[in-house]
Design a protein around this motif. Sequence first.
Motif, PDB file in Angstrom:
ATOM      1  N   ILE A 199      30.193  -2.522  23.524  1.00 57.97           N
ATOM      2  CA  ILE A 199      30.114  -3.159  22.206  1.00 57.97           C
ATOM      3  C   ILE A 199      30.916  -4.459  22.200  1.00 57.97           C
ATOM      4  O   ILE A 199      30.502  -5.459  21.597  1.00 57.97           O
ATOM      5  CB  ILE A 199      30.600  -2.176  21.126  1.00 57.97           C
ATOM      6  CG1 ILE A 199      29.587  -1.031  20.990  1.00 57.97           C
ATOM      7  CG2 ILE A 199      30.795  -2.881  19.796  1.00 57.97           C
ATOM      8  CD1 ILE A 199      30.084   0.156  20.195  1.00 57.97           C
ATOM      9  N   PHE A 220      16.072   1.795  28.984  1.00 59.24           N
ATOM     10  CA  PHE A 220      17.361   1.494  28.360  1.00 59.24           C
ATOM     11  C   PHE A 220      17.243   1.498  26.833  1.00 59.24           C
ATOM     12  O   PHE A 220      18.128   1.995  26.125  1.00 59.24           O
ATOM     13  CB  PHE A 220      17.871   0.130  28.838  1.00 59.24           C
ATOM     14  CG  PHE A 220      19.279  -0.182  28.394  1.00 59.24           C
ATOM     15  CD1 PHE A 220      20.361   0.366  29.051  1.00 59.24           C
ATOM     16  CD2 PHE A 220      19.511  -1.010  27.307  1.00 59.24           C
ATOM     17  CE1 PHE A 220      21.659   0.086  28.641  1.00 59.24           C
ATOM     18  CE2 PHE A 220      20.800  -1.295  26.889  1.00 59.24           C
ATOM     19  CZ  PHE A 220      21.876  -0.745  27.556  1.00 59.24           C
ATOM     20  N   MET A 221      16.147   0.963  26.333  1.00 63.38           N
ATOM     21  CA  MET A 221      15.980   0.911  24.878  1.00 63.38           C
ATOM     22  C   MET A 221      15.728   2.289  24.289  1.00 63.38           C
ATOM     23  O   MET A 221      16.243   2.621  23.215  1.00 63.38           O
ATOM     24  CB  MET A 221      14.841  -0.032  24.515  1.00 63.38           C
ATOM     25  CG  MET A 221      15.314  -1.479  24.456  1.00 63.38           C
ATOM     26  SD  MET A 221      14.270  -2.532  23.450  1.00 63.38           S
ATOM     27  CE  MET A 221      12.971  -2.856  24.607  1.00 63.38           C
ATOM     28  N   PHE A 256      33.898   9.004  20.378  1.00 67.90           N
ATOM     29  CA  PHE A 256      34.513   8.281  21.498  1.00 67.90           C
ATOM     30  C   PHE A 256      35.668   9.070  22.099  1.00 67.90           C
ATOM     31  O   PHE A 256      36.262   8.649  23.087  1.00 67.90           O
ATOM     32  CB  PHE A 256      35.059   6.922  21.038  1.00 67.90           C
ATOM     33  CG  PHE A 256      33.998   5.931  20.689  1.00 67.90           C
ATOM     34  CD1 PHE A 256      32.659   6.180  20.964  1.00 67.90           C
ATOM     35  CD2 PHE A 256      34.326   4.724  20.077  1.00 67.90           C
ATOM     36  CE1 PHE A 256      31.679   5.253  20.637  1.00 67.90           C
ATOM     37  CE2 PHE A 256      33.356   3.793  19.756  1.00 67.90           C
ATOM     38  CZ  PHE A 256      32.031   4.063  20.030  1.00 67.90           C
ATOM     39  N   ALA A 280      20.336  -7.935  24.127  1.00 68.31           N
ATOM     40  CA  ALA A 280      21.151  -7.022  24.932  1.00 68.31           C
ATOM     41  C   ALA A 280      20.427  -5.698  25.178  1.00 68.31           C
ATOM     42  O   ALA A 280      20.745  -4.986  26.128  1.00 68.31           O
ATOM     43  CB  ALA A 280      22.493  -6.759  24.251  1.00 68.31           C
ATOM     44  N   LEU A 281      19.470  -5.350  24.325  1.00 67.18           N
ATOM     45  CA  LEU A 281      18.674  -4.147  24.570  1.00 67.18           C
ATOM     46  C   LEU A 281      17.421  -4.478  25.366  1.00 67.18           C
ATOM     47  O   LEU A 281      17.011  -3.719  26.245  1.00 67.18           O
ATOM     48  CB  LEU A 281      18.288  -3.479  23.244  1.00 67.18           C
ATOM     49  CG  LEU A 281      19.453  -2.932  22.413  1.00 67.18           C
ATOM     50  CD1 LEU A 281      18.932  -2.216  21.165  1.00 67.18           C
ATOM     51  CD2 LEU A 281      20.299  -1.962  23.235  1.00 67.18           C
ATOM     52  N   ARG A 282      16.805  -5.614  25.065  1.00 63.61           N
ATOM     53  CA  ARG A 282      15.564  -5.953  25.770  1.00 63.61           C
ATOM     54  C   ARG A 282      15.817  -6.321  27.223  1.00 63.61           C
ATOM     55  O   ARG A 282      15.017  -6.020  28.090  1.00 63.61           O
ATOM     56  CB  ARG A 282      14.864  -7.105  25.039  1.00 63.61           C
ATOM     57  CG  ARG A 282      13.999  -6.587  23.899  1.00 63.61           C
ATOM     58  CD  ARG A 282      13.148  -7.689  23.344  1.00 63.61           C
ATOM     59  NE  ARG A 282      13.909  -8.532  22.429  1.00 63.61           N
ATOM     60  CZ  ARG A 282      13.545  -9.759  22.070  1.00 63.61           C
ATOM     61  NH1 ARG A 282      12.444 -10.288  22.571  1.00 63.61           N
ATOM     62  NH2 ARG A 282      14.278 -10.446  21.225  1.00 63.61           N
ATOM     63  N   PRO A 299      18.669  -5.588  29.625  1.00 61.64           N
ATOM     64  CA  PRO A 299      19.964  -4.885  29.662  1.00 61.64           C
ATOM     65  C   PRO A 299      20.858  -5.262  30.831  1.00 61.64           C
ATOM     66  O   PRO A 299      21.878  -4.609  31.033  1.00 61.64           O
ATOM     67  CB  PRO A 299      19.547  -3.410  29.724  1.00 61.64           C
ATOM     68  CG  PRO A 299      18.174  -3.397  30.270  1.00 61.64           C
ATOM     69  CD  PRO A 299      17.534  -4.715  29.977  1.00 61.64           C
ATOM     70  N   MET A 346      31.538   2.877  25.863  1.00 59.31           N
ATOM     71  CA  MET A 346      30.872   2.365  24.664  1.00 59.31           C
ATOM     72  C   MET A 346      31.656   1.200  24.051  1.00 59.31           C
ATOM     73  O   MET A 346      31.085   0.204  23.635  1.00 59.31           O
ATOM     74  CB  MET A 346      30.726   3.478  23.616  1.00 59.31           C
ATOM     75  CG  MET A 346      29.653   4.487  23.928  1.00 59.31           C
ATOM     76  SD  MET A 346      27.993   3.742  24.100  1.00 59.31           S
ATOM     77  CE  MET A 346      27.809   3.832  25.895  1.00 59.31           C
ATOM     78  N   SER A 379      24.351  -5.624  29.620  1.00 57.65           N
ATOM     79  CA  SER A 379      24.855  -4.333  29.161  1.00 57.65           C
ATOM     80  C   SER A 379      25.259  -3.469  30.350  1.00 57.65           C
ATOM     81  O   SER A 379      26.314  -2.820  30.336  1.00 57.65           O
ATOM     82  CB  SER A 379      23.786  -3.613  28.332  1.00 57.65           C
ATOM     83  OG  SER A 379      23.410  -4.402  27.220  1.00 57.65           O
ATOM     84  N   ALA A 429      19.028   3.955  24.207  1.00 56.09           N
ATOM     85  CA  ALA A 429      19.927   3.310  23.243  1.00 56.09           C
ATOM     86  C   ALA A 429      19.523   3.663  21.813  1.00 56.09           C
ATOM     87  O   ALA A 429      20.376   3.992  20.978  1.00 56.09           O
ATOM     88  CB  ALA A 429      19.918   1.796  23.439  1.00 56.09           C
ATOM     89  N   PHE A 430      18.234   3.634  21.517  1.00 52.63           N
ATOM     90  CA  PHE A 430      17.806   3.921  20.144  1.00 52.63           C
ATOM     91  C   PHE A 430      17.959   5.410  19.821  1.00 52.63           C
ATOM     92  O   PHE A 430      18.290   5.776  18.690  1.00 52.63           O
ATOM     93  CB  PHE A 430      16.366   3.456  19.913  1.00 52.63           C
ATOM     94  CG  PHE A 430      16.263   1.972  19.657  1.00 52.63           C
ATOM     95  CD1 PHE A 430      16.982   1.388  18.625  1.00 52.63           C
ATOM     96  CD2 PHE A 430      15.460   1.156  20.439  1.00 52.63           C
ATOM     97  CE1 PHE A 430      16.899   0.022  18.376  1.00 52.63           C
ATOM     98  CE2 PHE A 430      15.364  -0.217  20.199  1.00 52.63           C
ATOM     99  CZ  PHE A 430      16.090  -0.773  19.165  1.00 52.63           C
ATOM    100  N   GLU A 444      11.050   0.566  27.158  1.00 52.53           N
ATOM    101  CA  GLU A 444      11.869   0.487  28.377  1.00 52.53           C
ATOM    102  C   GLU A 444      12.906   1.602  28.314  1.00 52.53           C
ATOM    103  O   GLU A 444      13.422   1.910  27.238  1.00 52.53           O
ATOM    104  CB  GLU A 444      12.629  -0.841  28.468  1.00 52.53           C
ATOM    105  CG  GLU A 444      11.946  -2.023  27.865  1.00 52.53           C
ATOM    106  CD  GLU A 444      10.761  -2.418  28.692  1.00 52.53           C
ATOM    107  OE1 GLU A 444      10.923  -2.509  29.912  1.00 52.53           O
ATOM    108  OE2 GLU A 444       9.671  -2.590  28.117  1.00 52.53           O
TER     109      GLU A 444
END
Lengths: 204, 204, 204
Positions: free
Chosen positions: A41, C120-121, C148, A61-63, A65, A37, A68, C124-125, C118
């Motif tokens: 980041i 990944f999104m 972490f 970075a999310l749309r 990836p 993570m 990422s 992530a969300f 998607e």
Amino acid sequence: MDMTLWNLFEILGTGAFAASGALMGIRKRFDFFGVLMLALITAVGGGILRDGLMGNLPPLALRFPRYSLLALVTAAAVFLSPRPVQRLERLIQVLDAVGLGAFTAGGGLLAIQRGFGEPFMVVAFGLLTGVGGGILRDVLAGEPPLVFRREIYALASIAGALLLLPLNRRMGVEAALYACFALVVSLRLFCVLRGIHLPVARKG
Amino acid sequence: MDMTLWNLFEILGTGAFAASGALMGIRKRFDFFGVLMLALITAVGGGILRDGLMGNLPPLALRFPRYSLLALVTAAAVFLSPRPVQRLERLIQVLDAVGLGAFTAGGGLLAIQRGFGEPFMVVAFGLLTGVGGGILRDVLAGEPPLVFRREIYALASIAGALLLLPLNRRMGVEAALYACFALVVSLRLFCVLRGIHLPVARKG
Amino acid sequence: MDMTLWNLFEILGTGAFAASGALMGIRKRFDFFGVLMLALITAVGGGILRDGLMGNLPPLALRFPRYSLLALVTAAAVFLSPRPVQRLERLIQVLDAVGLGAFTAGGGLLAIQRGFGEPFMVVAFGLLTGVGGGILRDVLAGEPPLVFRREIYALASIAGALLLLPLNRRMGVEAALYACFALVVSLRLFCVLRGIHLPVARKG
């Protein structure tokens, strides 16, 4: 416009930023997930902050990836064998400068293309893209942000971003992108090699 | 509506917030760039957080960089001669209260004007504008946020923000703005002078 | 779709997150206001980060302040008598897992419903909604983020979020929501009971 070379710069920079985040996570005794993570980041956090403040949402970075995932793979590799990476410190510093240049130029140009072309905004978005991930890394690791304390790092980013507007107007996107990139990278590496720092105030 | 006086309050508050960020950066041994950035974030960070959560993007501090530039100039002056500023501690505390009042009132009223006029949102946006920059300053400096630990600071902001909705409805924007401002500043200064603090829990 | 049970999960989770934030604030000697704010940010901060990155603004936690008020009331109760809450550590751990499950499922599903479907999104969300508040709590308290460093916490959230897309497509929203929730909670509690941790890298 041929973006192959540009993509290479972004890939190298993403990997270097991710590696610096992963090494920090290892030093802080984060577990495997924490290391991943923190690397993620560090690598894409600057772009996420930029997209957040631009209203460019969800962040790239999310749309998309790809970067990422590259950061996560890099972090996993560093986690599994950190020693060789630590030994390549000088190489990582060069690649980190490549990342600083590519992210600054990409972030500033995105601002222009989205209509936020005032000089202050172009520089702010370029700088934020370039140094934002490293600041988030340091805050999450409980360290004072390195970029506030040492060397010509952010100043290189600002100097490069100042080129974007005039060059974009006169010579087009590609010239602006590469000139900004080249100035950031060479300024940064010059200061690393010469050990040039900014002054610190007399303690009040 | 004559905003000259209001602008003066905002200018004084921005300068005071920037000075507190610059002094923190100097204390933490940040370099020149770090001191400037910490001052900038302290001065306009609350507004940036507010604009981010409002979807008012890019944030006003980037679109109209007057206050950002003022913060940077203030920080440079503090960096060059911190001692006189430190000696003016009492004056800075007064100006900081002016900033808290002006930012709270401005942030809460912006929420109303953009259609986010529920009481919880008005108070939240006023408070965030007033104390957000100081929280960012403390997090970036590696300190526990002062506003969570000491004195009637945030409560003054909340009390003032509670005036905005009813006064705006009955007496108009200007009355709401100045009444909120006056309540925040006087509550804050009263508690500073009397040394009034909030209780801390018995350590569990 | 009957959401009564679901609301109960969200209420329990919000209370548990708020309690963990309040206890942290008490441990850090924050004052009454600081304890309330840290509890609020722990409880609704993940959702606010999610809404910020989705462009779902102002965030739900501000537009519909029910959960924010619940967090504040919980925090006030914990502030007034922290000892009984500390003695219920095991219960809070269970409720915290309930919160992790409910927030992950709710955040991931919101992503799908807003067109960010998607894989990944969605993950992530969901993850950001589940663990974002705890990360903000730790950063504001000056601690390295617990998520972490210890145990299967975020991985449980990720595993559950991975169920959302396929189940939502084949069996509908409700099945996806509850299956994700059940997987997160049971994985998390299983690892708590067995003391299962992720590996930490050899210090480089």
